[in-house]
Design an enzyme around this catalytic site. Structure first.
Site, PDB file in Angstrom:
ATOM      1  CE1 TYR A 153      -3.655   2.652   0.794  1.00 13.83           C
ATOM      2  CE2 TYR A 153      -2.241   3.209   2.808  1.00 13.83           C
ATOM      3  CZ  TYR A 153      -3.419   3.530   2.077  1.00 13.83           C
ATOM      4  OH  TYR A 153      -4.352   4.550   2.002  1.00 13.83           O
ATOM      5  CG  ASP A 248       5.991   3.306   0.483  1.00 17.97           C
ATOM      6  OD1 ASP A 248       6.346   3.896   1.600  1.00 17.97           O
ATOM      7  OD2 ASP A 248       4.773   3.660   0.265  1.00 17.97           O
ATOM      8  CE  LYS A 276       2.808   4.676   8.530  1.00 15.95           C
ATOM      9  NZ  LYS A 276       1.378   5.142   8.770  1.00 15.95           N
TER      10      LYS A 276
HETATM   11  N1  HOZ Z   1      -1.384   3.938   6.317  1.00 21.46           N
HETATM   12  C1  HOZ Z   1      -1.514   3.576   7.460  1.00 21.46           C
HETATM   13  C2  HOZ Z   1      -0.609   2.302   7.803  1.00 21.46           C
HETATM   14  N2  HOZ Z   1      -1.193   1.055   7.049  1.00 21.46           N
HETATM   15  C3  HOZ Z   1      -2.702   3.246   7.850  1.00 21.46           C
HETATM   16  C4  HOZ Z   1      -3.413   4.443   8.335  1.00 21.46           C
HETATM   17  C5  HOZ Z   1      -4.786   4.534   7.742  1.00 21.46           C
HETATM   18  O1  HOZ Z   1      -5.084   4.121   6.846  1.00 21.46           O
HETATM   19  O2  HOZ Z   1      -5.486   5.266   8.686  1.00 21.46           O
END
Ligand code: HOZ
Length: 434
Positions: A153, A248, A276
């Protein structure tokens, strides 16, 4: 995927009421889908405040937190140094739309952890960083095709919302409506860790591939490591065909090792995406690479990308303070020790109870999959026992431990977690695996 809950799970009347109110004015009552508890059932816990490893709900319940805002809070919630830096900065203004020395300071700090990043551009989220890096890759190569992997993702970028992990996987909607077919068609998806598929793809269409984007250790279908040779094959094919390799490292950066997965595996990508941890809990993303590549980005080059709040001073000071603290080696040794204690304890409990499992663990990031099979790709991930996970999730909550409301999100440990928190967590796990 909706789960019917047994009525013995503890009720949270205040959170329930707040969720009802939120649903009147917020889509699904939340601002990011995974927060809505849709796959685990029930309603979300509304958080009032958080300190160290503990979050406290509006129902006045406290939880040991392994979500840590999905990764950023590597020092724990409200770390005194971060709070002090933010307090100082806030008195000087919150946004200028003009350069500050803070941006240069954070850029140098990032470079000291990630030598592959000679120049960086700050943006406001991982999604924005990925979107910009994809544009850069297409601008530099003059090609269209982007290769991604099943279950990875990269934020909600149109062209990458195809076979995506994280919230898409949790909600069972790996593709999003509203993405133009013309855009999705420019994305080729192959299975994570499938080296043969990579070779075949490059043989067939290497000359049209602008970039390969990958989570070098996947975090968004749970933690899934690269098999030996996988990252190397991406690197060699990209090199041979002049395609860009984009790592990523939004999740893995500063987590799996101080220098991310690229330092762990000794592979230098062309571009790196960060997010992050670099914002210390404030909205911040970044993309970076060699000076030569980044020179294509505006105002040095022809690939346009901009942002009113990019390099925001509050995000910069939170990031600077966090990364400066991470320079202290004892910080990493503590976080990693706590993670190891937790993961080893989990394994003991699962063995004792004869529950089939697969645990993947790197630094302060780990996943427990309820399957006896070795997990190497999305097909393996889909074999996990989600019914068992959902029950485990709610019982853990009842016993004061907060993990992500999804069988497919990673868990994180922070510098604020101490042995007693880990021991309490293991006691809760012991009670929750019934
Ligand atoms: N991008 C985050 C890690 N998988 C998930 C947080 C979200 O979608 O709120």
């Amino acid at each position: 995927m909706q789960t019917v809950l047994n009525d013995h799970f503890l009720s949270r009347p205040v959170s329930d009421e707040l969720f009802d109110q939120a649903k009147q004015v917020l889509v699904g009552g939340v601002n990011s889908p995974v927060r809505a508890f849709k796959s685990v059932g029930g309603s979300p816990v509304f958080i009032k405040e958080a300190h160290g490893p503990i979050i406290t709900s509006e129902d006045e319940m406290s939880y040991i937190d392994y979500v840590l805002s999905y990764g950023p809070l590597i020092l724990g919630h409200s770390h005194p140094l971060v709070t002090e830096a933010l307090n100082n900065q806030i008195l000087k203004g919150t946004s200028y739309g003009a350069p500050t020395k803070l941006e240069t300071e954070l850029a140098y700090l990032i470079q000291s952890f990630f030598p592959s990043i000679e120049k960086v551009r700050f943006v406001n989220s991982g999604t924005e960083a990925v979107m910009s890096a994809i544009r850069l890759a297409r601008g530099v190569t003059g090609r269209d095709i982007i290769v991604k992997f099943n279950g990875c993702y990269h934020g909600h970028v149109d062209s990458l919302l195809v076979s995506a992990g994280s919230g898409n996987l949790t909600l069972g909607v790996p593709d999003s409506q509203g993405v133009l077919t013309e855009i999705a068609d420019k994305t080729v998806v192959i299975n994570y860790n499938d080296i043969d598929a990579i070779e075949q793809l490059f043989n067939k269409m290497g000359d049209s591939i602008a970039a390969v984007i990958v989570e070098p250790i996947c975090g968004n279908m749970g933690v899934v490591p690269p098999l030996p040779g996988f990252l190397e094959s991406l690197q060699s094919n990209c090199k041979q065909y002049d395609s860009l390799l984009i790592f990523d490292e939004v999740m893995t950066g500063f987590r799996v090792s101080p220098g991310g997965a690229q330092s762990l595996y000794g592979i230098k990508p062309d571009l790196t995406i960060l997010g992050k941890v670099i914002g210390g809990g404030l909205p911040c993303g970044a993309y970076g690479g060699s000076k030569k590549l980044m020179a294509y980005v505006s105002p040095e080059g022809p690939v346009y990308q901009a942002g009113t709040l990019s390099g925001n001073p509050l995000a910069m000071v939170a990031g600077i303070t966090t990364l400066n603290k991470l320079k202290d080696k004892s910080v990493y040794s503590h976080i990693n020790d706590m993670s190891l204690m937790l993961v080893n304890g989990l394994k003991d409990i699962l063995e004792k109870k004869s529950i089939p499992y697969c645990i993947h663990h790197f630094g302060s990031m780990f996943s427990l999959f309820f399957t006896g099979k070795q997990v190497t790709n999305l097909a393996d991930v889909k074999l996990v026992d989600t019914t068992l996970f959902n029950r485990f999730f709610h019982l853990l909550l009842d016993n004061g431990v907060y993990i992500a409301p999804s069988a497919f999100e990673a868990s994180f440990v922070s510098f604020a977690h101490q042995k007693e928190h880990v021991q309490q967590t293991l006691n809760a796990v012991d009670k929750s695996l019934v």
